[in-house]
Design a protein around this motif. Structure first.
Motif, mmCIF file in Angstrom:
data_model
loop_
_atom_site.group_PDB
_atom_site.id
_atom_site.type_symbol
_atom_site.label_atom_id
_atom_site.label_comp_id
_atom_site.label_asym_id
_atom_site.label_seq_id
_atom_site.Cartn_x
_atom_site.Cartn_y
_atom_site.Cartn_z
ATOM 1 N N VAL A 45 0.836 -1.204 0.000
ATOM 2 C CA VAL A 45 0.000 0.000 0.000
ATOM 3 C C VAL A 45 0.870 1.254 0.000
ATOM 4 O O VAL A 45 0.665 2.160 -0.809
ATOM 5 N N VAL A 46 1.855 1.321 0.884
ATOM 6 C CA VAL A 46 2.735 2.488 0.965
ATOM 7 C C VAL A 46 3.528 2.646 -0.328
ATOM 8 O O VAL A 46 3.676 3.753 -0.844
ATOM 9 N N ARG A 47 4.021 1.554 -0.877
ATOM 10 C CA ARG A 47 4.781 1.601 -2.140
ATOM 11 C C ARG A 47 3.904 2.146 -3.278
ATOM 12 O O ARG A 47 4.337 3.003 -4.048
ATOM 13 N N ASN A 48 2.645 1.700 -3.363
ATOM 14 C CA ASN A 48 1.742 2.185 -4.405
ATOM 15 C C ASN A 48 1.432 3.669 -4.241
ATOM 16 O O ASN A 48 1.381 4.413 -5.227
ATOM 17 N N ILE A 49 1.229 4.113 -3.007
ATOM 18 C CA ILE A 49 0.971 5.535 -2.760
ATOM 19 C C ILE A 49 2.199 6.359 -3.155
ATOM 20 O O ILE A 49 2.065 7.400 -3.821
ATOM 21 N N ALA A 50 3.382 5.920 -2.768
ATOM 22 C CA ALA A 50 4.605 6.643 -3.101
ATOM 23 C C ALA A 50 4.823 6.684 -4.610
ATOM 24 O O ALA A 50 5.197 7.731 -5.165
ATOM 25 N N PHE A 51 4.575 5.580 -5.289
ATOM 26 C CA PHE A 51 4.738 5.536 -6.738
ATOM 27 C C PHE A 51 3.770 6.497 -7.417
ATOM 28 O O PHE A 51 4.149 7.272 -8.298
ATOM 29 N N SER A 52 2.514 6.479 -6.985
ATOM 30 C CA SER A 52 1.505 7.362 -7.574
ATOM 31 C C SER A 52 1.851 8.823 -7.358
ATOM 32 O O SER A 52 1.723 9.654 -8.272
ATOM 33 N N LYS A 53 2.305 9.169 -6.166
ATOM 34 C CA LYS A 53 2.683 10.548 -5.854
ATOM 35 C C LYS A 53 3.879 10.969 -6.703
ATOM 36 O O LYS A 53 3.881 12.075 -7.276
ATOM 37 N N ALA A 54 4.889 10.134 -6.816
ATOM 38 C CA ALA A 54 6.075 10.458 -7.609
ATOM 39 C C ALA A 54 5.696 10.616 -9.080
ATOM 40 O O ALA A 54 6.183 11.532 -9.761
ATOM 41 N N TYR A 55 4.826 9.756 -9.575
ATOM 42 C CA TYR A 55 4.396 9.832 -10.983
ATOM 43 C C TYR A 55 3.647 11.135 -11.233
ATOM 44 O O TYR A 55 3.899 11.812 -12.244
ATOM 45 N N GLU A 56 2.744 11.511 -10.344
ATOM 46 C CA GLU A 56 1.995 12.761 -10.485
ATOM 47 C C GLU A 56 2.942 13.962 -10.434
ATOM 48 O O GLU A 56 2.795 14.917 -11.194
ATOM 49 N N ASP A 57 3.930 13.926 -9.535
ATOM 50 C CA ASP A 57 4.909 15.017 -9.442
ATOM 51 C C ASP A 57 5.711 15.141 -10.729
ATOM 52 O O ASP A 57 5.995 16.245 -11.199
#
Length: 63
Positions: A45-57
């Motif tokens: 869950v944390v990895r997916n949230i971090a990936f999504s945030k980095a991708y959006e950034d």
């Protein structure tokens, strides 16, 4: 498939940790009760949230 009742869920997870938080939205208080049942892989869950945030950034900064 049998629908699980609220009573059944309460019984199943009665030993799980619980947290309460009061949130105000437009002057109305809502109590959010979280039951930690351990059904999710927190690392995933944390990895997916971090990936999504980095991708959006990256999308924002590359425009």
């Amino acid at each position: 498939m049998k629908k699980t009742s609220l009573t059944d869920l309460k019984e199943k997870y009665k030993a799980a940790p619980v947290s309460n938080q009061v949130i105000q939205i437009d002057g109305i208080s809502y109590t959010v009760v979280s039951h930690y049942a351990g059904d999710k892989d927190i690392n995933k869950v944390v990895r997916n949230i971090a990936f999504s945030k980095a991708y959006e950034d990256m999308k924002i900064h590359s425009a």
